[in-house]
Motif scaffolding. Sequence first.
Motif: not given
Length: 341
Positions: A249-250, A270-274, A289-297, A327-336
């Motif tokens: 993301d950075l 240009v669309a952007v995914v982190g 928009t980003t890939i979200s690793p399951d940090k809690q798991t 651990a699982e991950f999910r795609l979080v879709e946002r404005e980028s």
Amino acid sequence: MSVSLKDVAEHAGVSIKTVSNVVNNYRHVTPAMRTKVQHAIDELGYRPNLTARHLRKGRTGIIALAVPELGNPYFAELAGAVIDAAAEHDYTVLLDHTSGRREQEILVSQGFRARVIDGLILSPIELEPEDLLGRDHDAPLVLLGEREYGLPYDHIAIDNVAAARAAVRHLLDLGRSRIAFLGARTDRVNEPSHLRVDGWRAELTAAGLPAPDALVAATGGWDHADGAAAMARLLDSGELPDAVFAYNDLIAIGAMRVLSERGLRIPEDVAVVGFDDITEGRYGLVTLTTISPDKQTIARLAVRSVVEGLLGTDEGTGPGGGRELRAEFRLVERESTLGRR
């Protein structure tokens, strides 16, 4: 006066051993008995002496977490999850950072704080498998990150190739075809950056599209400035992508700054995914928009692995280890990528 186990046992009408089993969360306690004892604990305000409990077992009650840098929001958020998970097992967490340097990772992994900690959770960058072969103490070690070491230590990771493919697939589904990757590394293999490039390339190839090296931008680090510099170099080269998938993301946020400065609209041009789903990405002028690793798991698996290793040592069977835990991950879709709605 402080409330003792004996006080709780008398109040609940059970044995001290039963109270101890409930307090120590042993499995072989019936739900009805656990409820009865817990009610007595709550009524009397009993608080276990955690220091004494650990000392009786020859423990310090401390787990160390060593990460490359605490200034990186992903590792800061992961550390918070590990602290919460450790508290559920009555453990305190000692935080350390290695700056991603091999010599520091070796020092930490070889147990230079062996008298202070009961176990270690380590997220290495430069550590090599041979660096762990001479480890000669029995404190459980758990490895985080994507590199596989093939050694008798539990290893916890997400599937980076699958996560990268999910990110690229999202962009393809939006009609993008010139998708750049920002954050490649030119050294070492089997690191997350290499695996994410592999996923980027595999998904483009599966879609029948080219994956040109000209759209892969290397970075020396993983911060905002690295992403901004990589994006600027890519644009200056004349290679204009219609989407960007960034290593984290950075880097994505740094790239978005340069795109905006160059007059390119996000996501129209240009669309952007982190990757990482850090808090900062949720509150920019254009949310990321980003890939979200399951940090809690990840945190729960890591702490549980250490605790299970300690239990094995107590029972004379050694710390165990050698498991590959996902651990699982999910795609979080946002404005980028989707724009404002």
